[in-house]
Design a protein around this motif. Structure first.
Motif, PDB file in Angstrom:
ATOM      1  N   ALA A 128       0.895  -1.173   0.010  1.00  0.00           N
ATOM      2  CA  ALA A 128      -0.034  -0.023  -0.262  1.00  0.00           C
ATOM      3  C   ALA A 128       0.925   1.345  -0.155  1.00  0.00           C
ATOM      4  N   SER A 129       0.541   2.095  -0.772  1.00  0.00           N
ATOM      5  CA  SER A 129       1.250   3.537  -0.843  1.00  0.00           C
ATOM      6  C   SER A 129       0.537   4.488  -0.135  1.00  0.00           C
ATOM      7  N   ALA A 130       1.099   5.687  -0.116  1.00  0.00           N
ATOM      8  CA  ALA A 130       0.573   6.682   0.797  1.00  0.00           C
ATOM      9  C   ALA A 130      -0.634   7.193   0.468  1.00  0.00           C
ATOM     10  N   GLY A 131      -1.876   7.016   1.298  1.00  0.00           N
ATOM     11  CA  GLY A 131      -3.188   7.476   1.018  1.00  0.00           C
ATOM     12  C   GLY A 131      -3.940   6.412   0.243  1.00  0.00           C
ATOM     13  N   ARG A 132      -3.211   5.260   0.051  1.00  0.00           N
ATOM     14  CA  ARG A 132      -3.774   4.311  -0.794  1.00  0.00           C
ATOM     15  C   ARG A 132      -4.017   2.994  -0.021  1.00  0.00           C
ATOM     16  N   PRO A 133      -5.207   2.159   0.013  1.00  0.00           N
ATOM     17  CA  PRO A 133      -5.088   0.583   0.586  1.00  0.00           C
ATOM     18  C   PRO A 133      -4.328  -0.299  -0.156  1.00  0.00           C
ATOM     19  N   VAL A 134      -3.733   0.210  -1.446  1.00  0.00           N
ATOM     20  CA  VAL A 134      -3.541  -0.673  -2.294  1.00  0.00           C
ATOM     21  C   VAL A 134      -2.184  -0.113  -3.108  1.00  0.00           C
ATOM     22  N   PRO A 135      -1.382  -0.897  -3.734  1.00  0.00           N
ATOM     23  CA  PRO A 135      -0.233  -0.319  -4.439  1.00  0.00           C
ATOM     24  C   PRO A 135      -0.711   0.770  -5.506  1.00  0.00           C
ATOM     25  N   GLU A 136       0.243   1.305  -6.295  1.00  0.00           N
ATOM     26  CA  GLU A 136      -0.132   2.313  -7.450  1.00  0.00           C
ATOM     27  C   GLU A 136      -0.500   1.328  -8.546  1.00  0.00           C
ATOM     28  N   VAL A 137       0.100   0.347  -8.809  1.00  0.00           N
ATOM     29  CA  VAL A 137      -0.082  -0.335  -9.947  1.00  0.00           C
ATOM     30  C   VAL A 137      -0.544  -1.667  -9.431  1.00  0.00           C
ATOM     31  N   GLY A 138      -1.862  -2.251  -9.460  1.00  0.00           N
ATOM     32  CA  GLY A 138      -2.405  -3.221  -8.828  1.00  0.00           C
ATOM     33  C   GLY A 138      -2.094  -4.561  -9.655  1.00  0.00           C
ATOM     34  N   TRP A 139      -2.512  -5.701  -9.235  1.00  0.00           N
ATOM     35  CA  TRP A 139      -1.993  -6.931  -9.631  1.00  0.00           C
ATOM     36  C   TRP A 139      -2.025  -7.058 -11.303  1.00  0.00           C
ATOM     37  N   LEU A 140      -3.382  -6.691 -11.841  1.00  0.00           N
ATOM     38  CA  LEU A 140      -3.499  -6.678 -13.243  1.00  0.00           C
ATOM     39  C   LEU A 140      -2.611  -6.031 -13.943  1.00  0.00           C
ATOM     40  N   GLY A 141      -2.103  -4.972 -13.659  1.00  0.00           N
ATOM     41  CA  GLY A 141      -1.347  -4.095 -14.429  1.00  0.00           C
ATOM     42  C   GLY A 141      -0.149  -4.527 -14.515  1.00  0.00           C
ATOM     43  N   LEU A 142       0.426  -5.205 -13.158  1.00  0.00           N
ATOM     44  CA  LEU A 142       1.817  -5.888 -13.215  1.00  0.00           C
ATOM     45  C   LEU A 142       1.830  -7.153 -13.803  1.00  0.00           C
ATOM     46  N   THR A 399      -0.915  -2.964 -22.132  1.00  0.00           N
ATOM     47  CA  THR A 399      -0.248  -2.828 -20.926  1.00  0.00           C
ATOM     48  C   THR A 399      -0.784  -1.439 -20.343  1.00  0.00           C
ATOM     49  N   ALA A 400      -0.447  -0.277 -20.880  1.00  0.00           N
ATOM     50  CA  ALA A 400      -0.958   0.990 -20.430  1.00  0.00           C
ATOM     51  C   ALA A 400      -2.436   0.955 -20.082  1.00  0.00           C
ATOM     52  N   ALA A 401      -3.316   0.187 -20.760  1.00  0.00           N
ATOM     53  CA  ALA A 401      -4.744   0.374 -20.179  1.00  0.00           C
ATOM     54  C   ALA A 401      -4.989  -0.536 -19.004  1.00  0.00           C
ATOM     55  N   ALA A 402      -4.312  -1.814 -19.154  1.00  0.00           N
ATOM     56  CA  ALA A 402      -4.423  -2.616 -17.823  1.00  0.00           C
ATOM     57  C   ALA A 402      -3.770  -1.747 -16.438  1.00  0.00           C
TER      58      ALA A 402
END
Length: 698
Positions: A128-142, A399-402
């Motif tokens: 989780a990044s600052a102010g978000r409960p999840v990373p900036e790039v979630g599992w689908l994008g990664l 990839t950019a869309a994901a």
């Protein structure tokens, strides 16, 4: 026959000359040999065997007479003055972090820079990044990003492999830990590449640089990974920075060596042609040497990546993030199911990285051939390359869309909780292990007790229960007899270091376990290697298995060994055996296969049996490969025996682990790391010099 001889023979037959009576040769009598003539020759030919026998007799007599005296044994919680001094050094380092210019302007910027990079990537992809409960790039994008990179660099097969395996990391329940491991590995490989490629290029173009750097690389490759965890933690503290620095030290040597080898082996004819066209040194490097050595350099990156992954898991002991943490926790709690699932995730990651970097190496070789090709075939291939670039460009759009979807929608950011494969798999493995151990407890117990009673205990008693000075003299004598004066000097220095650490007895226990495991490794490697070298079918079946075993990080070998045999010294031996056999077997097989076919045909024409062929021809002529296999097997076994301290292996490895977990034993653990280093250098130098002396067939 001459004319004069023919005429004389004619006259004798006609009676003009009497024929001479035949001369009788004096009877041959065996030469009279005196004992004074044979003794020196016998001693010259067999002095090494006699010296070894004499050292063994001297050792056994002293062991029988003074067993248990002057062994320098130290209790688990006892500390020597050296250990207390090292504890004070640790305290001094901690106190100096805020005041010392070295820490302020050298260590702290490195630590902050690496920690900042890792934290940034974790917030970007895994945590989780600052102010978000999840990373900036979630599992689908990664997932889509990794799949696209695999296709761009390695092809369709690697793309599918990466996609399936990355999803399995999440289904096993170790998504965050797996991505953290990838982050540590990629950062370490990236920094190793930044340092290693220029260093390898410099060494390939300067003999002096190669002569100066090679001994440093030798030491870095000789040291077991446990040996430098404590010193690095002393300087950098614990956390991602020290984990990455340790990983770089472990992963850098193969990249530097392979880069140097690849550039140095570029065809001299090509270099002469480029130079004759007036190219400068830089142009020769950029236009000829680097492109032609590209495939070899990618192989170096492959080896660097695999070494980095192996070390990234072990760095969990110094609070390195990743999959090593659940493995260590499961091993310490004897939770075989959880250890298996997290270990399986590491194995899948190793296979994924190995296959992807190997495919990238092959693709780079194809690209180099395309550049050197000409005509219609080259135009056709270039057309395929253009189509591939269009697909890569389209993949970049997908990839950019994901990434956009995973950044803005929680369903695509947080990895789904189902299907859960890890929980049921862990329970099934635990149940299967309990059944197997219960069913075959007699067999596993007999094997463990037999090897321990017949091999480990006698050798450990001889090494650790003899007076320390007797064991030291015998080891010194063996080093001189087997490897020469230089190895004896190094052995003496290493023994002095081990004595200085106050851990002589524990070092001898570790040495006993190492020698037993090495003996089994060499025996099995010779049997399998000879079979593979003489039988192509056997080689085609066994070699992929050995390759797969070499792909597995060392940490993972502890899991099945612990499941079968529990936390004992024998568990460390089993894990070390599995870790050391692949490299030793492949070296022996390559040596047997390298014996001259002309020699084999000549020997077969004399009617030799297969056993005579192996024992009298192939093994003697492949002696250098066998000795090298023993050397490499020994170093692999030592590194694994030390790691076996996590599962009841005892010895120096246990003290290193205790030093990390108990602050009052940090000095003792650091001393154990120093003793491991001395032990590894001593064994490596003895076997290396012995290989140089006995490696060539006579």
């Amino acid at each position: 026959m001459s004319i004069a001889t023919e005429r004389a023979d004619r006259r004798r037959r006609s009676g003009e000359e009497p024929s001479e009576p035949p001369r009788r040769r004096p009877p041959t009598t065996p030469p009279v040999v005196s004992a004074g003539n044979t003794a020196p020759g016998f001693l010259r030919r067999n002095w090494r065997s006699l010296a070894i026998a004499g050292l063994a007799a001297f050792w056994l007599v002293l062991w029988a007479a003074q067993r248990g005296t002057q062994t320098l044994e130290l209790g688990g919680a006892d500390k020597t003055e050296v250990h207390l001094w090292l504890n004070n050094v640790r305290n001094s380092f901690d106190a100096a972090r805020n005041d010392s210019p070295f820490f302020a302007y050298v260590v702290q910027p490195i630590t902050d820079g690496i920690n900042g990079l890792v934290t940034f990537l974790q917030h970007l992809f895994s945590q989780a990044s600052a102010g978000r409960p999840v990373p900036e790039v979630g599992w689908l994008g990664l997932v889509v990003l990794l799949v696209w990179l695999a296709f761009a660099f390695a092809g369709v097969r690697s793309m599918l492999l990466v996609g399936v395996f990355v999803l399995l990391f999440g289904f096993f329940g170790y998504w965050r830990e797996s991505i953290d491991t990838l982050i540590v590995t990629f950062v370490a490989v990236g920094l190793s590449t930044v340092v290693g490629l220029p260093l390898g290029i410099w060494m390939s173009r300067s003999r002096r640089a190669s002569a100066a750097v090679t001994p440093v690389l030798d030491v870095m490759q000789t040291l077991p990974s446990f040996a430098y965890l404590a010193p690095l933690a002393l300087v950098f503290g614990i956390g991602p920075a020290v984990a990455i620095v340790a990983t770089i030290i472990y992963a850098l040597p193969p990249l530097v060596r392979i880069t140097e080898h690849g550039i140095r082996t570029v065809s001299p004819t090509t270099l002469e042609a480029v130079t004759s066209m007036g190219s400068t040194s830089w142009q020769t490097l950029a236009k000829a040497q680097l492109p032609m050595a590209r495939r070899t350099i990618v192989v170096g990156i492959n080896q660097c990546t695999m070494a980095a992954l192996s070390m990234a898991t072990i760095s969990a002991l110094i609070n390195g993030p990743g999959l090593g943490i659940p493995v260590v926790q499961a091993l310490q709690s004897l939770d075989v199911g959880s250890a298996f699932v997290s270990g399986l995730a590491i194995v899948l990651m190793a296979i994924m990285l190995d296959r992807t970097t190997t495919a990238a190496s092959e693709r780079s070789s194809i690209a180099a051939r395309i550049q050197r090709g000409s005509g219609a075939s080259r135009n056709g291939i270039l057309g395929g390359q253009r189509r591939r670039r269009m697909i890569i460009l389209a993949g970049a759009v997908v990839t950019a869309a994901a990434i956009y979807l995973s950044h803005n929608f929680l369903a695509f950011a947080k990895f789904p909780s189902s299907p859960d494969l890890g929980g049921p798999l862990g329970k099934a493995v635990s149940s299967l292990t309990s059944w197997f151990v219960g069913t075959f407890a007699g067999l596993t117990g007999w094997l463990k007790e037999s090897v321990t009673a017949l091999l480990v205990n006698p050798l450990e008693s001889l090494l650790a229960q003899s007076p320390w000075w007797a064991t030291g003299l015998v080891l010194l004598g063996l080093a001189f007899v087997l490897a020469g004066r230089r190895a004896a000097v190094i052995t003496l220095a290493c023994e002095a270091v081990i004595l200085g650490t106050g851990l002589w007895n524990e070092s001898m226990k570790t040495l006993a376990t190492t020698l037993v495991a090495t003996a089994v490794v060499v025996l099995v490697a010779i049997c399998l290697g000879v079979w593979m070298g003489r039988n192509k079918l056997a080689d085609s079946v066994i070699r992929p298995v050995l390759d797969a075993f070499q792909t597995i990080p060392s940490f993972v070998y502890l899991v099945p060994a612990l499941a079968l045999f529990g936390p004992t010294r024998f568990t460390a031996i089993v894990a070390a055996f599995a870790y050391g056999v692949p490299i030793a077997t492949k070296l022996v097989a390559d040596g047997i296969r390298g014996v001259s076919p002309v020699t084999i045909e000549a020997t077969e024409s004399m009617g030799t049996t297969p056993w005579q062929m192996v024992s009298k021809v192939q093994l003697p002529m492949a002696r250098s490969a066998v000795v090298l296999a023993a050397n490499q097997g020994l170093l692999y076994v030592l590194s694994m025996v030390v790691v076996g301290g996590l599962v009841g292996g005892g010895g120096l490895g246990y003290l290193v682990v205790a030093g990390f977990s108990q602050s009052q034993l940090f000095g003792k653990g650091l001393a154990a790391g120093i003793a491991i280093t001395a032990l590894g250098v001593m064994l490596d130098r003895i076997t290396q010099h012995a290989a140089a002396r006995f490696g060539s067939p006579r």
